[in-house]
Scaffold this active site. Sequence first.
Site, PDB file in Angstrom:
ATOM      1  N   SER A 149      17.451 112.125 -38.880  1.00 41.30           N
ATOM      2  CA  SER A 149      17.934 111.360 -37.723  1.00 41.30           C
ATOM      3  C   SER A 149      16.885 111.373 -36.624  1.00 41.30           C
ATOM      4  O   SER A 149      16.128 112.340 -36.479  1.00 41.30           O
ATOM      5  CB  SER A 149      19.235 111.956 -37.191  1.00 41.30           C
ATOM      6  OG  SER A 149      19.610 111.336 -35.974  1.00 41.30           O
ATOM      7  N   TYR A 162      24.856 118.652 -34.294  1.00 40.24           N
ATOM      8  CA  TYR A 162      24.446 117.692 -35.316  1.00 40.24           C
ATOM      9  C   TYR A 162      22.926 117.580 -35.371  1.00 40.24           C
ATOM     10  O   TYR A 162      22.327 117.572 -36.452  1.00 40.24           O
ATOM     11  CB  TYR A 162      25.071 116.325 -35.004  1.00 40.24           C
ATOM     12  CG  TYR A 162      24.531 115.185 -35.836  1.00 40.24           C
ATOM     13  CD1 TYR A 162      25.002 114.960 -37.127  1.00 40.24           C
ATOM     14  CD2 TYR A 162      23.561 114.322 -35.333  1.00 40.24           C
ATOM     15  CE1 TYR A 162      24.509 113.910 -37.895  1.00 40.24           C
ATOM     16  CE2 TYR A 162      23.068 113.265 -36.088  1.00 40.24           C
ATOM     17  CZ  TYR A 162      23.543 113.071 -37.367  1.00 40.24           C
ATOM     18  OH  TYR A 162      23.052 112.034 -38.121  1.00 40.24           O
TER      19      TYR A 162
END
Length: 257
Positions: A149, A162
């Site tokens: 990400s 996350y």
Amino acid sequence: MTMGRLSEKTVLVTGGSRGIGKSISLRLAREGALVAVHYGHDPVAAKETVAEIEAAGGQAFAFRAELGVPGDAAALWAAFDTALAARGAGPGLDILVNNAGITLPKMISDVTEEDYDRVFAVNVKAPFFVIQQGLERLRDGGRIINISSGVTRIAFPHIAAYAMTKGALDTLTLTLAHQLGPRGITVNAVAPGIVETEINPTLQDPQTRTRLAALSAFNRIGQPADIADIVAFVASDDARWVTGQHLDATGGSFLGV
């Protein structure tokens, strides 16, 4: 009709029935691969993805395994082996795409121990042991592609836990690339930014959409196909000299102030 760069290859895409994972499954099938579409909780979406691939002339099958629970990797590989044999295909794997993951939209002050353990179990522990137990199946010259990400480069405090999981995946990518190089196996991470999937319901608000699109150098929201095309390149022989890399697929987000 297939392009053929991945003909005779077997691919496994975890979380391959929805969002970015679905787009990756479709794209790699177009390249001629037999695609194993893994899913955890949505058999309807998995069935639809396989049907879409087959309608376009590709090859695919779906199988279920829940991630983030004890014994998940062993269960995944057992289900994969069974489903592959049922198709009459030879054992083994050429390309593993670790795409499955969950988000945790909470500031650090609001994250519970249960939240933390859950997001790390799915996003870090599961791919770690899926890779560990899959290495004997992965053929020399194969590919491991981890979906990371852009939050490992860009600070988003509201998804701190996350972001940590994706940072761990990047480190695993680098380490494995060094270890598996002698086998001709490349290991890379592809890092999407803001992408239009069901995981981003805030994009339905026009003002929010405009603001987030402006973060990209291209002034638009990313599409799953943008990520899938990058994965297709990394999965192909064209990327044989690329390994241990974090490929930024954020559309140039936050390049300037």
